[in-house]
Design an enzyme around this catalytic site. Structure first.
Site, PDB file in Angstrom:
ATOM      1  N   GLU A 287      32.206  30.117  45.340  1.00 38.63           N
ATOM      2  CA  GLU A 287      32.275  28.826  44.662  1.00 38.63           C
ATOM      3  C   GLU A 287      33.552  28.059  45.024  1.00 38.63           C
ATOM      4  OE1 GLU A 287      31.821  29.608  40.480  1.00 38.63           O
ATOM      5  OE2 GLU A 287      29.915  30.645  40.749  1.00 38.63           O
ATOM      6  N   GLY A 289      35.917  24.955  45.865  1.00 38.07           N
ATOM      7  CA  GLY A 289      36.005  23.518  45.609  1.00 38.07           C
ATOM      8  C   GLY A 289      37.130  22.966  46.452  1.00 38.07           C
ATOM      9  N   TYR A 330      51.634  20.834  37.516  1.00 36.32           N
ATOM     10  CA  TYR A 330      51.910  22.121  38.164  1.00 36.32           C
ATOM     11  C   TYR A 330      53.152  22.117  39.050  1.00 36.32           C
ATOM     12  CZ  TYR A 330      46.790  21.971  37.510  1.00 36.32           C
ATOM     13  OH  TYR A 330      45.524  21.791  37.024  1.00 36.32           O
ATOM     14  N   CYS A 357      54.977   4.659  32.998  1.00 37.28           N
ATOM     15  CA  CYS A 357      56.112   4.811  32.075  1.00 37.28           C
ATOM     16  C   CYS A 357      56.320   6.268  31.677  1.00 37.28           C
ATOM     17  CB  CYS A 357      55.906   3.935  30.844  1.00 37.28           C
ATOM     18  SG  CYS A 357      55.841   2.185  31.229  1.00 37.28           S
ATOM     19  N   TYR A 386      40.995  17.526  42.773  1.00 36.68           N
ATOM     20  CA  TYR A 386      41.766  17.470  41.525  1.00 36.68           C
ATOM     21  C   TYR A 386      42.681  16.253  41.449  1.00 36.68           C
ATOM     22  CZ  TYR A 386      39.915  22.134  41.069  1.00 36.68           C
ATOM     23  OH  TYR A 386      39.058  23.199  40.990  1.00 36.68           O
TER      24      TYR A 386
END
Length: 430
Positions: A287, A289, A330, A357, A386
């Protein structure tokens, strides 16, 4: 290593100007504005072919690639995935709706989710071929739909109690994780499936995202296939050790993770543990991505202000946190090229930030670059995963347009949001 290697497979420097699939990025920015996301289909095609070829080489049983839609999901990507026969991993009714609108058939829609709502479950029963059950509560809710004429196959999600080496926010298989069932609960779920007549056909786990070292997958596979033996799978059954293989975003990430070594480890471990547990080889599902789509995407920004203060040079661009929150979440690192004059000497170290801001609205820190002028275009590679799927309207930001490159042609596949879009959900006073 040249920074060009982070860019899509069709990237070239022609006349000291960065191009993708023969397209002048300056012309695309002029036509569609910035920030602009550009996806290169050739890079996507090459990435999925690499997965499929490695599976065919290393795994003797049936195998499939499932595209993890959470990385990025819009109609052009769904249509591309179906041209390659991929399954689609959807989380909830929103992503299911996008998959359906893009032409994905029921049998290719696989539904994940740690806390599926009743609407999510109803949508999965109505439209999906497979639902991956995260917990006993969900399984009981799902059983309430068992009378339906069409019902998806059921897989159970295992929490192996193991973690890959990655950022703590994207580890998913450790004991403290919110995802999946421990072994004892999973066996209870299997028994409940038998009692309620639910079509249990597979097991799944996922250890985390953006990892380089796949070694923790081996003990997780060993545990999963021991549980498969206890459940008693026979004939045709399915097994997925998830995805999550990383990609290099920045010079510090090199070399690129070894995709073939990752697939070989999984294939050999599944074969060995099936033999040990006297299980037929399952249909193996990977799977990916990020490792399919990340390098296919490039973000274009225009430098609107150059600030030199506090011992730093700031390039302030017209996008950032609202279309790419990964640095804020992250501490993700990126590289970058100017679209024009890419061959200039990198004479200063710069920080690249957006207009929002928040002090955390930073895209890139301390990167060697040439002396960039206001009005120049910057191209940030490895932006296909992402970003758009995690984008927001913070500070009234409008999500960027998306251009798809195929066979030397550029096609707008998502228009830029407008102020009118921001107001569309508002209810006027009577």
């Amino acid at each position: 290593m040249s920074r060009l290697a982070f860019f899509p497979d069709t990237a070239k420097i022609e006349g000291d100007v960065l191009t993708l699939a023969g397209q002048d990025l300056r012309a695309l920015a002029d036509a569609y504005g910035t920030p602009l996301y550009v996806y290169d289909q050739k890079t996507l095609d090459n990435a999925v072919a690499g997965y499929q070829d490695a599976l065919a080489s290393f795994y003797p049983g049936p195998a499939s690639v499932t595209y993890a839609g959470k990385a990025a999901l819009f109609l052009a990507l769904v249509r591309w995935s179906q041209r390659h026969g991929l399954w689609l991993d959807c989380t909830g009714e929103g992503e299911i709706a996008i998959a359906l609108a893009g032409g994905a058939p029921r049998e290719h829609i696989l539904v994940h989710g740690v806390n599926k709502s009743q609407a999510d479950i109803r949508s999965a029963v109505e439209y999906a071929g497979t639902i991956v059950v995260d917990n006993l509560s969900e399984l009981l809710r799902l059983a309430g739909f068992a009378h339906r004429a069409q019902f998806p196959e059921v897989w159970l999600r295992l929490q192996p109690g193991l973690a890959v080496s990655t950022h703590a926010y994207i580890q998913t298989g450790q004991r403290s994780s919110k995802f999946g069932m421990e072994a004892e609960e999973l066996l209870q779920a299997a028994l409940l499936c038998r009692e309620r007549g639910l079509p249990l056909t597979g097991l799944h786990f996922h250890l985390g995202s953006q990892f380089r070292n796949p070694a923790p997958l081996q003990p997780a596979i060993e545990l999963a296939l021991e549980l498969a033996r206890q459940i008693g799978f026979t004939d045709v059954w399915h097994f997925s050790p998830g995805g999550g293989l990383g990609v290099a975003y920045h010079e510090d990430d090199l070399p690129q993770p070894d995709r073939d070594a990752y697939i070989r480890l999984i294939a050999e471990s599944v074969k060995a543990n099936c033999q040990k547990n006297r299980l037929p080889l399952p249909r193996l599902h990977l799977e990916p991505g990020r490792s399919l789509v990340a390098r296919a995407g490039v973000a274009l920004y225009r430098v609107e202000t150059v600030k030199r203060q506090g011992g730093r040079t700031w390039l302030l661009v017209d996008g950032g946190l609202a279309d790419n929150p990964r640095h804020a979440l992250y501490g993700a690192q990126y590289s970058c090229l100017t679209v024009a004059g890419a061959g200039r000497e990198r004479s200063e170290r710069v920080h690249i930030a957006g207009p929002y801001c928040e002090s955390g609205d930073v895209l890139i820190e301390d990167l060697p670059m040439p002396e960039v002028q206001e009005g120049e275009l910057l191209a940030v590679p490895v932006c296909g995963a992402y970003h758009l799927s995690m984008s927001s309207n913070y500070n009234g930001a409008r999500r960027p347009a998306v251009v798809w490159l195929e066979n030397g042609q550029a096609r707008l596949v998502q228009r830029r949001e407008t102020v009118e879009d921001l107001l569309r959900r508002e209810i006027p006073e009577k």
